[in-house]
Design a protein around this motif. Sequence first.
Motif, mmCIF file in Angstrom:
data_model
loop_
_atom_site.group_PDB
_atom_site.id
_atom_site.type_symbol
_atom_site.label_atom_id
_atom_site.label_comp_id
_atom_site.label_asym_id
_atom_site.label_seq_id
_atom_site.Cartn_x
_atom_site.Cartn_y
_atom_site.Cartn_z
ATOM 1 N N SER A 30 0.836 -1.191 0.000
ATOM 2 C CA SER A 30 0.000 0.000 0.000
ATOM 3 C C SER A 30 0.874 1.246 0.000
ATOM 4 C CB SER A 30 -0.908 0.018 1.233
ATOM 5 O OG SER A 30 -1.765 -1.103 1.243
ATOM 6 N N ALA A 31 0.418 2.277 -0.724
ATOM 7 C CA ALA A 31 1.176 3.528 -0.773
ATOM 8 C C ALA A 31 1.071 4.256 0.552
ATOM 9 C CB ALA A 31 0.640 4.403 -1.894
ATOM 10 N N PRO A 32 2.133 4.949 0.966
ATOM 11 C CA PRO A 32 2.064 5.711 2.214
ATOM 12 C C PRO A 32 1.007 6.803 2.127
ATOM 13 C CG PRO A 32 4.079 6.221 0.997
ATOM 14 C CD PRO A 32 3.455 5.061 0.314
ATOM 15 N N LEU A 33 0.419 7.131 3.279
ATOM 16 C CA LEU A 33 -0.657 8.114 3.352
ATOM 17 C C LEU A 33 -0.149 9.423 3.931
ATOM 18 C CD1 LEU A 33 -3.348 5.782 4.969
ATOM 19 C CD2 LEU A 33 -3.130 6.342 2.537
ATOM 20 N N ALA A 34 -0.650 10.531 3.417
ATOM 21 C CA ALA A 34 -0.321 11.831 3.997
ATOM 22 C C ALA A 34 -0.912 11.955 5.391
ATOM 23 C CB ALA A 34 -0.838 12.953 3.104
ATOM 24 N N ARG A 35 -2.049 11.327 5.601
ATOM 25 C CA ARG A 35 -2.730 11.346 6.896
ATOM 26 C C ARG A 35 -3.695 10.189 6.968
ATOM 27 N NH1 ARG A 35 -5.819 16.897 7.082
ATOM 28 N NH2 ARG A 35 -3.815 17.617 6.290
ATOM 29 N N ALA A 36 -4.170 9.877 8.168
ATOM 30 C CA ALA A 36 -5.139 8.801 8.351
ATOM 31 C C ALA A 36 -6.088 9.160 9.484
ATOM 32 C CB ALA A 36 -4.433 7.480 8.650
ATOM 33 N N ALA A 37 -7.371 8.990 9.245
ATOM 34 C CA ALA A 37 -8.376 9.253 10.271
ATOM 35 C C ALA A 37 -8.441 8.084 11.240
ATOM 36 C CB ALA A 37 -9.732 9.472 9.619
ATOM 37 N N LEU A 38 -8.410 8.387 12.528
ATOM 38 C CA LEU A 38 -8.521 7.378 13.575
ATOM 39 C C LEU A 38 -9.759 7.687 14.413
ATOM 40 C CD1 LEU A 38 -4.778 7.279 14.710
ATOM 41 C CD2 LEU A 38 -5.907 5.786 13.051
ATOM 42 N N VAL A 39 -10.233 6.674 15.126
ATOM 43 C CA VAL A 39 -11.409 6.791 16.008
ATOM 44 C C VAL A 39 -12.495 7.659 15.366
ATOM 45 C CG1 VAL A 39 -10.279 6.214 18.166
ATOM 46 C CG2 VAL A 39 -10.222 8.578 17.394
ATOM 47 N N SER A 40 -12.960 7.190 14.202
ATOM 48 C CA SER A 40 -14.059 7.835 13.479
ATOM 49 C C SER A 40 -13.764 9.292 13.133
ATOM 50 C CB SER A 40 -15.360 7.740 14.288
ATOM 51 O OG SER A 40 -15.691 6.386 14.536
ATOM 52 N N GLY A 41 -12.499 9.614 12.970
ATOM 53 C CA GLY A 41 -12.117 10.964 12.579
ATOM 54 C C GLY A 41 -11.897 11.919 13.730
ATOM 55 N N ASP A 42 -12.074 11.462 14.979
ATOM 56 C CA ASP A 42 -11.824 12.340 16.129
ATOM 57 C C ASP A 42 -10.364 12.780 16.169
ATOM 58 O OD1 ASP A 42 -14.431 11.991 16.836
ATOM 59 O OD2 ASP A 42 -14.034 10.861 18.676
ATOM 60 N N VAL A 43 -9.474 11.909 15.721
ATOM 61 C CA VAL A 43 -8.037 12.189 15.694
ATOM 62 C C VAL A 43 -7.517 11.849 14.309
ATOM 63 C CG1 VAL A 43 -5.778 11.589 16.648
ATOM 64 C CG2 VAL A 43 -7.773 11.743 18.161
ATOM 65 N N VAL A 44 -6.708 12.731 13.751
ATOM 66 C CA VAL A 44 -6.088 12.483 12.453
ATOM 67 C C VAL A 44 -4.589 12.320 12.669
ATOM 68 C CG1 VAL A 44 -5.632 13.400 10.152
ATOM 69 C CG2 VAL A 44 -7.866 13.774 11.230
ATOM 70 N N ALA A 45 -4.066 11.175 12.273
ATOM 71 C CA ALA A 45 -2.627 10.922 12.358
ATOM 72 C C ALA A 45 -1.946 11.584 11.169
ATOM 73 C CB ALA A 45 -2.349 9.425 12.362
ATOM 74 N N ILE A 46 -0.981 12.426 11.459
ATOM 75 C CA ILE A 46 -0.210 13.100 10.408
ATOM 76 C C ILE A 46 1.172 13.391 10.968
ATOM 77 C CG2 ILE A 46 -1.187 15.343 11.079
ATOM 78 C CD1 ILE A 46 -0.894 16.205 8.149
ATOM 79 N N GLY A 47 2.179 13.146 10.178
ATOM 80 C CA GLY A 47 3.539 13.327 10.660
ATOM 81 C C GLY A 47 4.102 14.698 10.353
ATOM 82 N N PRO A 48 5.308 14.959 10.823
ATOM 83 C CA PRO A 48 6.016 16.180 10.423
ATOM 84 C C PRO A 48 6.240 16.182 8.910
ATOM 85 C CG PRO A 48 7.080 15.115 12.300
ATOM 86 C CD PRO A 48 6.085 14.138 11.755
ATOM 87 N N GLU A 49 6.639 17.299 8.368
ATOM 88 C CA GLU A 49 6.881 17.407 6.931
ATOM 89 C C GLU A 49 7.889 16.355 6.479
ATOM 90 O OE1 GLU A 49 5.833 18.967 3.389
ATOM 91 O OE2 GLU A 49 5.148 19.796 5.307
ATOM 92 N N GLY A 50 7.530 15.597 5.445
ATOM 93 C CA GLY A 50 8.408 14.563 4.926
ATOM 94 C C GLY A 50 8.158 13.180 5.505
ATOM 95 N N TYR A 51 7.209 13.070 6.430
ATOM 96 C CA TYR A 51 6.884 11.793 7.065
ATOM 97 C C TYR A 51 5.428 11.438 6.766
ATOM 98 C CZ TYR A 51 11.227 12.546 9.612
ATOM 99 O OH TYR A 51 12.545 12.780 9.944
ATOM 100 N N CYS A 52 5.168 10.155 6.513
ATOM 101 C CA CYS A 52 3.842 9.676 6.124
ATOM 102 C C CYS A 52 3.371 8.563 7.056
ATOM 103 C CB CYS A 52 3.881 9.129 4.698
ATOM 104 S SG CYS A 52 4.157 10.368 3.414
#
Length: 199
Positions: A30-52
């Motif tokens: 699977s291709a890396p994601l810029a972000r991912a919704a967790l717990v029904s979108g209450d929290v969005v996982a996103i890394g520092p610039e350059g991290y996926c």
Amino acid sequence: MRHGLSFAAYAVAGVLSGCVAPVAGGSAGSAPLARAALVSGDVVAIGPEGYCVDPVTLARRPGRNFAVVASCRILSDGETGPMVEPAVMTVTVGPRQATAALPSPAVMAAQAGQRLIGGREQDGVALAHLASGGDAVLEAGDPRYWRAVYRQGSRLVALALYAPEGSPLAEEAGAEMLLQMQDRMAAASAAPAEADAGN
């Protein structure tokens, strides 16, 4: 193994526990994601610039969601993303807790069963620098690693950062990176997630 990082060895404790458990989920290739919704979108996982977000590691289940963040370039086998310091960051989101307080750095160290070598509370984030355990999670990793806990709405969110041995991210730079990540996640979580609508 990608660039010396063992992604099969990703593991993380529960939001405030010292237990280490293997991570499963997602699909290989699977291709890396810029972000991912967790717990029904209450929290969005996103890394520092350059991290996926690594989609292979996403784990969503009642009570706890989990994701791993690493270099976009490493996750994509060099196909996308800038050159950045190698590091693995984890995101663990716990259940809704209306009254749960942030743990102190000392409490975080005690719950991890590790010696505290530094820490602070800053802008609503508790940070703990732990003396050992990082090399048990990351192949060729520095024993020292960072944990951070903050509140997003009614949930506690735990972050951790593991870096290669001798990396500046195993020192104070790791705390700054986690603070940057927390700031980006807090901002992203205030708006609907765009890249991954799964729950």
